[in-house]
Design an enzyme around this catalytic site. Structure first.
Site, PDB file in Angstrom:
ATOM      1  N   ALA A   1      -5.420 -10.246   6.172  1.00  0.00           N
ATOM      2  CA  ALA A   1      -4.889 -10.005   7.516  1.00  0.00           C
ATOM      3  C   ALA A   1      -6.006  -9.831   8.530  1.00  0.00           C
ATOM      4  O   ALA A   1      -5.933 -10.365   9.646  1.00  0.00           O
ATOM      5  CB  ALA A   1      -3.999  -8.762   7.499  1.00  0.00           C
ATOM      6  N   HIS A   2      -7.059  -9.094   8.148  1.00  0.00           N
ATOM      7  CA  HIS A   2      -8.122  -8.859   9.125  1.00  0.00           C
ATOM      8  C   HIS A   2      -8.917 -10.124   9.433  1.00  0.00           C
ATOM      9  O   HIS A   2      -9.500 -10.246  10.502  1.00  0.00           O
ATOM     10  CB  HIS A   2      -9.039  -7.704   8.704  1.00  0.00           C
ATOM     11  CG  HIS A   2      -9.454  -7.662   7.285  1.00  0.00           C
ATOM     12  ND1 HIS A   2      -8.597  -7.344   6.256  1.00  0.00           N
ATOM     13  CD2 HIS A   2     -10.655  -7.883   6.684  1.00  0.00           C
ATOM     14  CE1 HIS A   2      -9.251  -7.363   5.112  1.00  0.00           C
ATOM     15  NE2 HIS A   2     -10.498  -7.711   5.347  1.00  0.00           N
TER      16      HIS A   2
ATOM     17  N   GLY B   1      -4.324 -12.184 -12.393  1.00  0.00           N
ATOM     18  CA  GLY B   1      -5.093 -10.938 -12.320  1.00  0.00           C
ATOM     19  C   GLY B   1      -5.944 -10.830 -11.073  1.00  0.00           C
ATOM     20  O   GLY B   1      -6.968 -10.154 -11.058  1.00  0.00           O
ATOM     21  N   GLY B   2      -5.495 -11.500  -9.997  1.00  0.00           N
ATOM     22  CA  GLY B   2      -6.168 -11.355  -8.709  1.00  0.00           C
ATOM     23  C   GLY B   2      -5.668 -10.125  -7.975  1.00  0.00           C
ATOM     24  O   GLY B   2      -5.048  -9.234  -8.574  1.00  0.00           O
TER      25      GLY B   2
ATOM     26  N   HIS C   1     -22.343  15.758   3.293  1.00  0.00           N
ATOM     27  CA  HIS C   1     -22.189  16.247   1.916  1.00  0.00           C
ATOM     28  C   HIS C   1     -21.134  17.353   1.910  1.00  0.00           C
ATOM     29  O   HIS C   1     -21.171  18.229   2.759  1.00  0.00           O
ATOM     30  CB  HIS C   1     -23.526  16.791   1.406  1.00  0.00           C
ATOM     31  CG  HIS C   1     -23.429  17.438   0.064  1.00  0.00           C
ATOM     32  ND1 HIS C   1     -23.358  16.718  -1.095  1.00  0.00           N
ATOM     33  CD2 HIS C   1     -23.391  18.755  -0.292  1.00  0.00           C
ATOM     34  CE1 HIS C   1     -23.296  17.550  -2.125  1.00  0.00           C
ATOM     35  NE2 HIS C   1     -23.310  18.798  -1.661  1.00  0.00           N
TER      36      HIS C   1
ATOM     37  N   LYS D   1       0.836  -1.213   0.000  1.00  0.00           N
ATOM     38  CA  LYS D   1       0.000   0.000   0.000  1.00  0.00           C
ATOM     39  C   LYS D   1       0.865   1.255   0.000  1.00  0.00           C
ATOM     40  O   LYS D   1       0.484   2.292  -0.567  1.00  0.00           O
ATOM     41  CB  LYS D   1      -0.949   0.025   1.198  1.00  0.00           C
ATOM     42  CG  LYS D   1      -2.079  -0.999   1.217  1.00  0.00           C
ATOM     43  CD  LYS D   1      -2.224  -1.843  -0.020  1.00  0.00           C
ATOM     44  CE  LYS D   1      -2.922  -3.143   0.257  1.00  0.00           C
ATOM     45  NZ  LYS D   1      -2.228  -4.332  -0.266  1.00  0.00           N
TER      46      LYS D   1
ATOM     47  N   VAL E   1      -3.097  -7.314  -9.718  1.00  0.00           N
ATOM     48  CA  VAL E   1      -3.576  -6.004 -10.182  1.00  0.00           C
ATOM     49  C   VAL E   1      -2.995  -4.869  -9.344  1.00  0.00           C
ATOM     50  O   VAL E   1      -2.785  -3.764  -9.856  1.00  0.00           O
ATOM     51  CB  VAL E   1      -5.120  -5.913 -10.253  1.00  0.00           C
ATOM     52  CG1 VAL E   1      -5.692  -6.943 -11.190  1.00  0.00           C
ATOM     53  CG2 VAL E   1      -5.774  -5.994  -8.905  1.00  0.00           C
TER      54      VAL E   1
END
Length: 462
Positions: free
Chosen positions: A314-315, A180-181, A439, A55, A185
């Site tokens: 992981a979670h 492509g998992g 909003h 990440k 990706v």
């Protein structure tokens, strides 16, 4: 083997990744005497070679894209390239900070931490560093490693796994991603942002094939716009070295060449040679088999995380580890609802979901009992500001609860928290529709989608 029988722990955990350390922390919190055995670093794949460092790379890629595209926001900036050592320093600083924090947590909870390669020696003991560690209960949490395909040897140079990709000393000029998992990706997305020419090879007919087909199609459309190439529906046959790279041949004879080949065909359990079979633990294709409370067929042994055939997230490991600790401490426990676990693919754009797909819902409830609604992010003010495209798709049992939420768009991973509550609390569209969403936020798109599904659309056509 020295037998230290003076100490018998309530819980001995083999493996300090997400599932193992979660069980250790929660078990110690509940008063159990816990030993945690880890051969590498506490935090496991997720912290050191998975969720966190990938990440960080994806965020660095996002910054690169923003620099290239800044003029469309009225900001003049120049993109000069990727400083690979600096990207790695940023990534490694994030990891090391979290690692230090986790080490502090383990120490503060008075968990006995043992660094070394452990092996199950009986249903109530683990051998490590020449000692036998005794436990009233053993938790197996030895995780997973990147898989390859028969005849495809990962050399760490031209043919690499995700572990190698995370420490690559350069941005490859061109890359083939096999798979492509989620892992495939995400790396394809990051490398494209860094300037690589990327091609994904996926044997199934869609990218992220476990997601709702609509999400897959939206991601494919977005990747085409970004210039990420992909070949779907034909399986890999062989890979061979070229003068300065790799050539991949598919089953239909098609050939692709690139500087590197990333093998991203999934992860396999770490269970071989660890004494599991000798202790009588039931297994299938390397996975340890468990019931819904994570119990193996051996009464004193449980297993969690990537080692068992549940979602490799992981979670999920956290939840399974906590469940085991609470069960052993005598608390009432509830099995994990794996459909109710949020799933996020952190490519650009992100893919996030919770619940079941429209196809699965039709299979379970019947095609005439399922309602699906798509809300386009073009109607969402904050998404417009961010210049992201995508959709939120809701799957509902007719006149009943929402059983699936499927989202594609930048930052959709941050919206999956409310989606999880909607699914897990079996919310009706009308109940979500009456909640007031801020909003302008992207979160508001979830509210708008439910307003539409409840028959009272606001910023959407009837």
């Amino acid at each position: 083997m020295a037998n230290d029988a003076s100490t018998v722990f309530d819980l001995v955990i083999l493996g300090g990744g997400s599932g193992g350390y979660a069980a250790a922390l929660r078990g110690a919190q509940l008063g159990l005497d816990v030993a945690l055995i880890e051969k590498d670093k506490v935090g496991g794949t997720c912290l050191h070679r998975g969720c966190i460092p990938t990440k960080a790379l994806l965020h660095a890629g996002e910054i690169a894209d923003q620099a290239r595209e800044s003029e469309q926001f009225g900001v003049k900036a120049t993109f000069e390239g990727i400083d690979v050592p600096a990207v790695h320093k940023y990534k490694d600083d994030v990891v090391s900070g979290l690692y230090k924090g986790l080490q502090g947590l383990i120490a503060s909870r008075k968990v006995t931490y043992i660094e070394g390669a452990g092996r199950l020696s009986s249903p109530t003991s683990v051998d490590v560093n020449g000692q036998r560690i005794q436990g009233r209960h053993i938790l197996l949490a030895t995780g997973s490693v990147p898989k390859s395909l028969p005849g495809l040897e990962i050399d760490g140079d031209r043919i690499i796994s995700s572990d190698h990709a995370l420490v690559l000393d350069r941005v490859p000029k061109s890359a083939i991603v096999l798979g492509g998992g989620v892992i495939g990706v995400e790396f394809a997305s990051a490398w494209k942002s860094f300037g690589s020419d990327v091609t994904i090879i996926e044997g199934l007919k869609h990218l992220v094939p476990v997601e709702d087909e609509n999400s897959s199609k939206l991601l494919e459309r977005a990747f085409r716009k970004r210039g990420i190439k992909f070949n779907l529906g034909t399986f890999f046959q062989k890979a061979e070295y070229t003068q300065d790279g790799v050539k991949v041949t598919l089953a239909d004879g098609k050939e692709f060449e690139a500087e590197v080949l990333l093998v991203a065909v999934g992860r396999g359990p770490v269970s071989q040679g660890l004494g599991y079979e000798e202790a009588g633990v039931a297994m299938d294709r390397g996975y340890v088999l468990v019931d819904e409370y994570m119990r193996t067929n051996v009464p004193t042994i449980s297993a969690v995380g990537d080692l068992v055939p549940t979602l490799q997230l992981a979670h999920v490991g956290f939840a399974e580890g906590i469940l085991v600790a609470e069960r052993l401490a005598g608390l009432k426990t509830v099995p994990v609802d794996y459909d109710g676990v949020p799933r996020v693919t952190y490519c650009h754009p992100e893919v996030a979901s919770v619940g079941i797909t429209e196809a699965k819902a039709k299979e379970i409830y019947g095609a005439d009992k399922v309602v699906a609604l798509k809300y386009n992010l073009a109607g969402n003010g904050k998404s417009k500001i961010l210049k992201t495209a995508g959709e939120i798709k809701l799957v509902q049992v007719k006149d009943g609860a929402v059983v699936g939420v499927h989202m594609v768009g930048d930052r959709m991973g941050e919206q999956v928290g409310e989606a999880q509550l909607i699914y897990n609390w079996e919310a009706l569209p009308a109940e979500v529709a009456q909640l007031v969403h801020a909003h302008p936020t992207q979160n508001e798109a979830l509210g708008e989608a439910h307003l539409a599904l409840a028959g009272k659309p606001l910023h959407a056509h009837d």
